[in-house]
Design a protein around this motif. Structure first.
Motif, PDB file in Angstrom:
ATOM      1  N   MET A  98      39.349 -16.922  63.443  1.00 58.94           N
ATOM      2  CA  MET A  98      39.591 -18.187  62.948  1.00 58.94           C
ATOM      3  C   MET A  98      40.821 -18.365  62.121  1.00 58.94           C
ATOM      4  SD  MET A  98      37.007 -20.100  60.275  1.00 58.94           S
ATOM      5  CE  MET A  98      35.382 -19.559  61.101  1.00 58.94           C
ATOM      6  N   ALA A  99      41.462 -19.439  62.495  1.00 58.71           N
ATOM      7  CA  ALA A  99      42.781 -19.800  61.789  1.00 58.71           C
ATOM      8  C   ALA A  99      42.835 -19.629  60.204  1.00 58.71           C
ATOM      9  CB  ALA A  99      43.152 -21.446  62.023  1.00 58.71           C
ATOM     10  N   ALA A 100      44.005 -19.590  59.752  1.00 55.15           N
ATOM     11  CA  ALA A 100      43.800 -19.152  58.139  1.00 55.15           C
ATOM     12  C   ALA A 100      43.406 -20.306  57.480  1.00 55.15           C
ATOM     13  CB  ALA A 100      45.282 -18.757  57.809  1.00 55.15           C
ATOM     14  N   ASN A 101      42.682 -20.178  56.417  1.00 53.76           N
ATOM     15  CA  ASN A 101      42.055 -21.404  55.783  1.00 53.76           C
ATOM     16  C   ASN A 101      42.213 -21.404  54.341  1.00 53.76           C
ATOM     17  OD1 ASN A 101      40.059 -19.721  54.817  1.00 53.76           O
ATOM     18  ND2 ASN A 101      39.066 -19.681  56.696  1.00 53.76           N
ATOM     19  N   ASN A 102      41.789 -22.356  53.794  1.00 52.14           N
ATOM     20  CA  ASN A 102      42.034 -22.675  52.446  1.00 52.14           C
ATOM     21  C   ASN A 102      41.028 -21.655  51.778  1.00 52.14           C
ATOM     22  OD1 ASN A 102      43.955 -24.721  51.878  1.00 52.14           O
ATOM     23  ND2 ASN A 102      42.339 -25.937  53.132  1.00 52.14           N
ATOM     24  N   ASN A 103      40.756 -20.324  51.886  1.00 53.49           N
ATOM     25  CA  ASN A 103      39.886 -19.655  51.236  1.00 53.49           C
ATOM     26  C   ASN A 103      38.368 -20.120  51.376  1.00 53.49           C
ATOM     27  OD1 ASN A 103      41.696 -17.508  50.652  1.00 53.49           O
ATOM     28  ND2 ASN A 103      42.363 -18.879  49.070  1.00 53.49           N
ATOM     29  N   LYS A 104      38.145 -20.841  52.466  1.00 55.23           N
ATOM     30  CA  LYS A 104      36.957 -21.362  52.577  1.00 55.23           C
ATOM     31  C   LYS A 104      36.348 -22.053  51.524  1.00 55.23           C
ATOM     32  CE  LYS A 104      35.581 -18.900  56.545  1.00 55.23           C
ATOM     33  NZ  LYS A 104      34.340 -18.094  57.221  1.00 55.23           N
ATOM     34  N   LYS A 105      37.260 -22.856  50.910  1.00 54.50           N
ATOM     35  CA  LYS A 105      36.723 -23.771  49.642  1.00 54.50           C
ATOM     36  C   LYS A 105      35.856 -25.031  50.335  1.00 54.50           C
ATOM     37  CE  LYS A 105      40.745 -23.340  46.494  1.00 54.50           C
ATOM     38  NZ  LYS A 105      42.166 -24.013  46.440  1.00 54.50           N
ATOM     39  N   LEU A 106      35.339 -25.611  49.285  1.00 58.33           N
ATOM     40  CA  LEU A 106      34.247 -26.473  49.729  1.00 58.33           C
ATOM     41  C   LEU A 106      34.171 -27.480  48.386  1.00 58.33           C
ATOM     42  CD1 LEU A 106      31.049 -26.152  49.285  1.00 58.33           C
ATOM     43  CD2 LEU A 106      31.253 -24.794  51.169  1.00 58.33           C
ATOM     44  N   ILE A 107      33.956 -28.745  48.711  1.00 61.60           N
ATOM     45  CA  ILE A 107      33.520 -29.726  47.590  1.00 61.60           C
ATOM     46  C   ILE A 107      32.181 -30.440  47.756  1.00 61.60           C
ATOM     47  CG2 ILE A 107      34.446 -31.882  46.452  1.00 61.60           C
ATOM     48  CD1 ILE A 107      37.254 -30.913  47.479  1.00 61.60           C
ATOM     49  N   ILE A 108      31.437 -30.463  46.823  1.00 57.78           N
ATOM     50  CA  ILE A 108      30.115 -31.139  46.991  1.00 57.78           C
ATOM     51  C   ILE A 108      30.174 -32.393  46.060  1.00 57.78           C
ATOM     52  CG2 ILE A 108      27.754 -30.879  46.424  1.00 57.78           C
ATOM     53  CD1 ILE A 108      28.083 -27.873  46.780  1.00 57.78           C
ATOM     54  N   LEU A 109      29.783 -33.490  46.466  1.00 59.00           N
ATOM     55  CA  LEU A 109      29.382 -34.664  45.691  1.00 59.00           C
ATOM     56  C   LEU A 109      28.169 -34.740  45.770  1.00 59.00           C
ATOM     57  CD1 LEU A 109      32.678 -35.202  46.664  1.00 59.00           C
ATOM     58  CD2 LEU A 109      31.938 -37.256  44.911  1.00 59.00           C
ATOM     59  N   THR A 110      27.471 -34.858  44.505  1.00 63.84           N
ATOM     60  CA  THR A 110      25.985 -34.872  44.535  1.00 63.84           C
ATOM     61  C   THR A 110      25.664 -35.983  43.481  1.00 63.84           C
ATOM     62  OG1 THR A 110      23.782 -33.732  44.492  1.00 63.84           O
ATOM     63  CG2 THR A 110      25.496 -32.950  42.910  1.00 63.84           C
ATOM     64  N   ALA A 111      24.408 -36.486  43.365  1.00 66.37           N
ATOM     65  CA  ALA A 111      24.167 -37.464  42.522  1.00 66.37           C
ATOM     66  C   ALA A 111      22.764 -38.136  43.133  1.00 66.37           C
ATOM     67  CB  ALA A 111      25.074 -38.635  42.523  1.00 66.37           C
ATOM     68  N   PRO A 112      21.992 -38.998  42.004  1.00 68.01           N
ATOM     69  CA  PRO A 112      20.954 -39.617  42.584  1.00 68.01           C
ATOM     70  C   PRO A 112      21.398 -40.602  43.516  1.00 68.01           C
ATOM     71  CG  PRO A 112      21.048 -39.594  40.029  1.00 68.01           C
ATOM     72  CD  PRO A 112      22.185 -38.892  40.650  1.00 68.01           C
ATOM     73  N   SER A 113      20.745 -41.026  44.490  1.00 72.70           N
ATOM     74  CA  SER A 113      20.942 -42.012  45.445  1.00 72.70           C
ATOM     75  C   SER A 113      21.016 -43.331  44.704  1.00 72.70           C
ATOM     76  CB  SER A 113      19.853 -42.331  46.268  1.00 72.70           C
ATOM     77  OG  SER A 113      20.021 -43.283  47.289  1.00 72.70           O
ATOM     78  N   GLY A 114      22.473 -43.908  45.122  1.00 74.95           N
ATOM     79  CA  GLY A 114      22.750 -45.166  44.301  1.00 74.95           C
ATOM     80  C   GLY A 114      23.653 -45.150  43.313  1.00 74.95           C
ATOM     81  N   ALA A 115      24.093 -43.654  42.876  1.00 76.42           N
ATOM     82  CA  ALA A 115      25.116 -43.752  41.577  1.00 76.42           C
ATOM     83  C   ALA A 115      26.235 -43.808  42.170  1.00 76.42           C
ATOM     84  CB  ALA A 115      24.844 -42.119  41.258  1.00 76.42           C
ATOM     85  N   GLY A 116      26.751 -44.094  43.521  1.00 76.07           N
ATOM     86  CA  GLY A 116      28.161 -44.267  43.935  1.00 76.07           C
ATOM     87  C   GLY A 116      28.632 -43.078  44.461  1.00 76.07           C
ATOM     88  N   LYS A 117      28.161 -42.108  44.733  1.00 75.50           N
ATOM     89  CA  LYS A 117      28.625 -40.913  45.255  1.00 75.50           C
ATOM     90  C   LYS A 117      29.333 -41.223  46.785  1.00 75.50           C
ATOM     91  CE  LYS A 117      24.961 -37.921  47.020  1.00 75.50           C
ATOM     92  NZ  LYS A 117      23.905 -39.055  47.124  1.00 75.50           N
ATOM     93  N   THR A 118      28.787 -42.114  47.497  1.00 74.77           N
ATOM     94  CA  THR A 118      29.278 -42.204  48.846  1.00 74.77           C
ATOM     95  C   THR A 118      30.580 -42.931  48.684  1.00 74.77           C
ATOM     96  OG1 THR A 118      27.201 -42.136  49.796  1.00 74.77           O
ATOM     97  CG2 THR A 118      28.853 -43.164  51.276  1.00 74.77           C
ATOM     98  N   SER A 119      30.631 -43.870  47.855  1.00 73.33           N
ATOM     99  CA  SER A 119      31.882 -44.828  47.801  1.00 73.33           C
ATOM    100  C   SER A 119      33.057 -43.714  46.990  1.00 73.33           C
ATOM    101  CB  SER A 119      31.690 -45.986  46.661  1.00 73.33           C
ATOM    102  OG  SER A 119      30.572 -46.662  47.092  1.00 73.33           O
TER     103      SER A 119
END
Ligand code: 5GP
Length: 191
Positions: free
Chosen positions: A1-22
């Motif tokens: 696999m190509a060099a990567n950002n040390n396999k970082k990941l970002i999670i946005l979580t919240a109750p539905s309707g809190a605005g996380k998708t926006s």
């Protein structure tokens, strides 16, 4: 696999309707190195949603087959009879592009992903200013029935009790301020 950002990941979580998708959209527009992690889901596509862009919309049988194949990093029955899950191959796809996946997922799923990648995950919990405000926002969407609003409100109360599990809590009272806080948090994480 190509060099990567040390396999970082970002999670946005919240109750539905809190605005996380926006807020997720705001971050994806702001940072070119981020890429939306497309979940598999068994619910119907809403108007305007595109298969393979918003979700991989699959049948319950296909979903169960993927569970058997150990294809998921995590999966949940988020609502009665509706499965949602993060596919391992989706994270691999994004990492292989040398980008960082952004997961917009529910609280239980977020805790499971975080447990699997504790060193490389930034998890952001978006908190609604109040349950009353959350109810107003869900009603304003006009995509929810009174029953589905009631279900989401019950779930929200439960989910807010898990907020301390996450790296960063952002109260989404004024949307612009919440976006700014999220941007700063991601900036620090990217280093
Ligand atoms: P919606 O049906 O409104 O698109 O999403 C319902 C909930 O499921 C949201 O909280 C959303 O973040 C969450 N969700 C979406 N994809 C996933 C996933 O892959 N795993 C989990 N655990 N939750 C997800």
């Amino acid at each position: 696999m190509a060099a990567n950002n040390n396999k970082k990941l970002i999670i946005l979580t919240a109750p539905s309707g809190a605005g996380k998708t926006s807020i997720t959209h705001f971050l994806l527009n702001k940072f070119s190195q981020l890429s939306f992690s497309i979940s598999a889901a068994t619910r119907q596509a809403r108007e305007g949603e595109v298969d393979g862009k918003d979700y991989h919309f699959i049948s319950v049988n296909e979903f169960r087959e993927e569970i058997k194949n150990d294809a998921f990093v995590e999966w949940e029955m988020v609502y009665e009879g509706k499965y949602y899950g993060t596919l391992k191959k989706e994270l691999q796809r994004i990492w292989s592009l040398n980008k960082i996946p952004v997961l917009d997922i529910d609280v239980k799923g977020a805790i499971h992903v975080q447990q699997q990648f504790p060193q490389t995950t930034l998890s952001i919990f978006i908190q609604p200013p109040s349950i009353e405000e959350l109810k107003k926002r869900l009603e304003a969407r006009k995509t929810e029935t009174p029953e589905s609003i009631a279900t989401r409100i019950n779930k929200a109360t439960y989910e807010i009790s898990f907020k301390q599990h996450f790296t960063k809590i952002i109260v989404n009272d004024v949307f612009e301020n919440a976006c700014k806080e999220a941007e700063e948090t991601v900036n620090n994480f990217l280093g």
